[in-house]
Write a protein that holds these residues in place. Structure first.
Motif, mmCIF file in Angstrom:
data_model
loop_
_atom_site.group_PDB
_atom_site.id
_atom_site.type_symbol
_atom_site.label_atom_id
_atom_site.label_comp_id
_atom_site.label_asym_id
_atom_site.label_seq_id
_atom_site.Cartn_x
_atom_site.Cartn_y
_atom_site.Cartn_z
ATOM 1 N N TRP A 90 0.820 -1.217 0.000
ATOM 2 C CA TRP A 90 0.000 0.000 0.000
ATOM 3 C C TRP A 90 0.850 1.262 0.000
ATOM 4 O O TRP A 90 0.364 2.339 -0.317
ATOM 5 C CB TRP A 90 -0.965 -0.002 1.186
ATOM 6 C CG TRP A 90 -2.389 -0.258 0.784
ATOM 7 C CD1 TRP A 90 -3.394 0.665 0.666
ATOM 8 C CD2 TRP A 90 -2.983 -1.517 0.425
ATOM 9 N NE1 TRP A 90 -4.559 0.065 0.270
ATOM 10 C CE2 TRP A 90 -4.343 -1.285 0.110
ATOM 11 C CE3 TRP A 90 -2.508 -2.818 0.345
ATOM 12 C CZ2 TRP A 90 -5.212 -2.294 -0.272
ATOM 13 C CZ3 TRP A 90 -3.368 -3.830 -0.033
ATOM 14 C CH2 TRP A 90 -4.700 -3.559 -0.342
ATOM 15 N N LEU A 100 -9.356 4.437 -0.426
ATOM 16 C CA LEU A 100 -8.396 3.400 -0.772
ATOM 17 C C LEU A 100 -7.223 3.313 0.202
ATOM 18 O O LEU A 100 -6.296 2.535 -0.024
ATOM 19 C CB LEU A 100 -7.867 3.637 -2.194
ATOM 20 C CG LEU A 100 -8.867 3.351 -3.321
ATOM 21 C CD1 LEU A 100 -8.263 3.702 -4.674
ATOM 22 C CD2 LEU A 100 -9.308 1.892 -3.300
ATOM 23 N N ALA A 180 -11.164 -1.260 2.011
ATOM 24 C CA ALA A 180 -10.783 -0.186 1.097
ATOM 25 C C ALA A 180 -11.235 -0.494 -0.325
ATOM 26 O O ALA A 180 -11.838 0.350 -1.001
ATOM 27 C CB ALA A 180 -9.266 0.021 1.141
#
Length: 259
Positions: A90, A100, A180
């Protein structure tokens, strides 16, 4: 200003944000990978513990306590590796509270309080729901059955793993990576519901495939997902999850054990 999260959960310097966040398939596979890691580490640590018990019968704890050590090592190793992988994938989105992002951001104080309250209320409501669905059937998780047979000191040693480490990795997976992607694809409402159902369903093996124990965990999952969405941070849901587990492990200390 966002908190720096513990070095055991993430590298000191995060990589640059990826061109796009990892997809839903990767989030699901990461969850699956976590449970595969648990299986692999569990088998490996158990084989090692059994071998040590044969080689040093007077220096290794008996089976119940030995299994507790295996459980602790398994959860800690699986959790560290999984969180490390998720944070690396991420990148800078780890500290984003957006749709997100993973949500490693500082929440407002009222959400910390809400997480604490919901974490204490969820097992009470869930317990009533499970009792209604289960009727006369007993409900127990594998780790609880193991802890009931272990000595007091080993139960105390297991508490931080069950209350702190376990909830952290599950929040990163379910209210971080999975939620997310679901929010991005379906919107907040559906994402909260779907992630809650999946959170309950993956615990079926640990519950001995007793379906009537799952709605309790679905309720916890929905509460935690709602907190993540409303607060923009993963920490309130983590606090709720930890509080929920904290109430559950209190039962370990009411069970009788040998001296």
């Amino acid at each position: 200003m966002p908190h720096d999260f513990p070095s055991s959960a993430a590298p000191a310097v995060l990589p640059a944000s990826p061109t796009r966040a990892p997809g839903l398939l990767e989030a699901v596979l990461t969850i699956l990978g976590y449970f595969i890691l648990q299986l692999g580490f569990g088998m490996g640590f158990k084989l090692l513990a059994d071998a040590l018990a044969r080689w040093f019968p007077d220096g290794v704890p008996d089976a119940p306590d030995r299994i507790i050590v295996v459980v602790m090592l398994t959860v800690l190793a699986s959790a560290w590796l999984t969180i490390h992988v998720v944070v690396r994938r991420w990148g800078s989105l780890t500290r984003s509270g957006g749709v997100l992002g993973l949500g490693f951001t500082e929440p407002a104080g009222r959400f910390i309080a809400a997480g604490t309250v919901l974490g204490l209320v969820a097992p009470l409501l869930g317990g009533l729901l499970t009792q209604w669905l289960a009727g006369d059937h007993a409900v127990s998780q594998t780790v609880s059955e193991i802890a009931d047979k272990a000595h007091f000191g080993m139960r105390v040693a297991l508490v931080p793993v069950a209350v702190l480490a376990g909830p952290l990795v599950e929040e990163v997976l379910f209210r971080g990576a999975l939620l997310a992607r679901l929010r991005h694809l379906t919107g907040d409402g559906w994402a909260i519901g779907i992630s809650g159902v999946l959170f309950g369903a993956v615990h079926l093996p640990d519950l001995g495939w007793l379906w009537y124990a799952v709605p309790n965990l679905v309720l916890v999952g929905i509460f935690c997902a709602w907190l993540r969405v409303r607060s923009g941070s993963i920490w309130p849901s983590y606090i709720a999850h930890a509080a929920n587990n904290g109430l559950a492990v209190m039962a370990w200390f009411s069970a009788s054990t040998g001296s």
